[in-house]
Design an enzyme around this catalytic site. Structure first.
Site, PDB file in Angstrom:
ATOM      1  N   ASP A  91       0.835  -1.210   0.000  1.00 51.77           N
ATOM      2  CA  ASP A  91       0.000   0.000   0.000  1.00 51.77           C
ATOM      3  C   ASP A  91       0.864   1.252   0.000  1.00 51.77           C
ATOM      4  O   ASP A  91       2.051   1.219   0.345  1.00 51.77           O
ATOM      5  CB  ASP A  91      -0.941   0.022   1.209  1.00 51.77           C
ATOM      6  CG  ASP A  91      -0.208   0.167   2.543  1.00 51.77           C
ATOM      7  OD1 ASP A  91       0.794  -0.554   2.750  1.00 51.77           O
ATOM      8  OD2 ASP A  91      -0.630   1.007   3.363  1.00 51.77           O
ATOM      9  N   GLU A 179       0.053  -1.072   5.608  1.00 48.64           N
ATOM     10  CA  GLU A 179       1.092  -0.655   6.564  1.00 48.64           C
ATOM     11  C   GLU A 179       0.929   0.810   6.922  1.00 48.64           C
ATOM     12  O   GLU A 179       1.149   1.217   8.062  1.00 48.64           O
ATOM     13  CB  GLU A 179       2.486  -0.893   5.959  1.00 48.64           C
ATOM     14  CG  GLU A 179       3.636  -0.760   6.948  1.00 48.64           C
ATOM     15  CD  GLU A 179       4.223   0.641   7.057  1.00 48.64           C
ATOM     16  OE1 GLU A 179       5.071   0.856   7.946  1.00 48.64           O
ATOM     17  OE2 GLU A 179       3.826   1.525   6.288  1.00 48.64           O
TER      18      GLU A 179
HETATM   19 ZN   LIG Z   1       6.798   2.201   4.183  1.00 49.73          ZN
END
Ligand SMILES: [Zn+2]
Length: 413
Positions: A91, A179
């Site tokens: 992401d 994340e």
């Molecule tokens: Zn990162």
């Protein structure tokens, strides 16, 4: 002048790393806060499916995408070799536009600022004269965080798969979603991953090896006032917005991210929503030292209590929630994990830089949950902005470090 590669191996890996990187950044994988389900956005699955196909094509036949959006795959090593993990996140940050990324490769950077075609954005890659620099077109982030890490792992394991004579442990590849919204490790199945140690490829500057992160706490203040029509408010109105303003104003100015660096922590007010009736102050509290971290929370609590005591008709509450721990205390028992990475970086002809991260990584949570996971440089700079950039040579160096790291674990000691 030839481009400044750190080694022949890096130069050999460079074209593949770059081709993969340019392919991956075009997929919009922005994660989104406040969404239910994993991954938080469907775009991430688009890239994850592409990665599964590419891993299988490279010979990692067991590559699969689980129901929560995590990709795992195995490159088998010789019998009895340890199992070592390589992790990156698919992401990109929700904090800058992430759709429609059109990467530009600026070959043989002459030094100085690079003007991008859109929005007047200017990138300043310091100390990278002669490098090939990749940027966005100026109106989106690039996504080097962390598609540089993804491309480096993909290029390195493909190279190792194609060269079975090279020494290596059994490698487990893990690509995580979300994340950037703090959920990358949440549904990571450590047992199924089955590694004894792992590395995130999610750092920045060439040579970085990081085995210490902030400890993080989220602290939210909620205020309920008494909202009355201002024409009839005398003696009755209790203005939540003004109470919120008093709390924020009372926070120590030297305890902010803009006033601290190095090993000093902070209280960061990142969102404030207020009306006369209700207010919410959202903060994150950070420090490397758990006692100091608690001290910062106490400062906030004392201020909240004082303002609450001055206006008993208001309801004010402070909600404190741990987010992630400093990974150091969990890595101290496994010094061989960081040591292998430092040797691999040196073997690539780079001096390791070991500085604490003023942030967290997937590895913070994974280390706390029993999978020791320090962080290695991926080469990107100016993350989470339209000025994000990465050097092709630095990405190639990171991919070469992974190949050398595999050698370190194949023949420990
Ligand atoms: Zn990162």
């Amino acid at each position: 002048m030839p481009a400044p590669y750190t080694s022949d191996l890096a130069e050999q890996l460079a074209d593949d790393v770059l081709a993969r990187f340019l392919r991956y950044v075009r997929v919009n994988t922005q994660s989104a806060r406040g969404h239910n389900g994993s991954p938080s956005t469907p775009g991430q699955l688009g890239l994850s499916r592409m990665l599964v196909d590419e891993l299988r094509a490279a010979g990692l036949d067991d590559a699969e995408l689980d129901q929560n959006g995590y990709v795992m795959a195995t490159l088998p090593g010789s019998a009895g070799a340890p199992v070592i993990g390589l992790i990156a996140h698919v992401d990109t940050s929700p904090d800058a536009p992430g759709a429609g990324v059109e990467p530009i490769v600026h070959r043989d950077h002459p030094g100085g600022p690079i003007e991008l075609p859109r929005k007047g954005s200017v990138v300043e890659p310091h100390d990278h004269r002669g490098h090939d620099i990749v940027t966005s077109s100026g109106d989106t982030l690039l996504g080097a965080d962390d598609k540089a890490g993804v491309a480096e792992i993909m290029a390195a394991v493909s190279y190792l798969a194609a060269n079975p004579g090279l020494p290596r442990p059994t490698l487990r590849v893990g690509f995580t979603p979300d994340e950037e919204i703090g959920e990358g490790a949440t549904l990571f199945d450590i047992d199924r991953f089955g590694a004894q140690a792992a590395y995130t490829m999610d750092g920045s500057t060439l040579g970085e090896i990081q085995d210490e992160t902030f400890s993080g706490i989220a602290a939210v203040v909620r205020i309920k006032g008494v909202d009355i029509h201002p024409g009839f408010a005398a003696g009755k109105l209790v203005n939540a917005a003004r109470l919120a303003g008093r709390i924020v104003a009372a926070l120590p100015p030297d305890l902010t991210p803009e006033a601290t660096s190095g090993r000093d922590g902070f209280i960061h007010v990142y969102d404030l929503r207020a009306s006369a009736g209700e207010a919410v102050i959202e903060t994150i509290v950070r420090d490397f030292d758990d006692e100091k971290l608690q001290g910062h929370v106490d400062v906030l609590r004392r201020i909240v209590d004082e303002v609450a005591a001055s206006e008993p008709r208001a309801q004010i509450e402070l909600n404190v929630e741990p987010q992630y721990p400093n990974m150091r205390k969990h890595l101290e028992a496994h010094p061989e994990v960081s040591a292998a990475a430092e040797r691999a970086i040196r073997a690539e002809g780079i001096e390791p830089i070991n500085e604490p991260i003023r942030g967290g990584t997937d590895g913070s949570m994974l280390s706390a949950r029993g999978l020791p996971t320090p962080n290695i440089f991926a080469g990107g700079h100016d993350f989470h902005s339209v000025r994000e950039w990465v050097s092709v040579q630095d990405m190639a160096a990171a991919a070469a470090v992974i190949v050398r790291l595999a050698g370190e674990w194949a023949a420990p000691g």
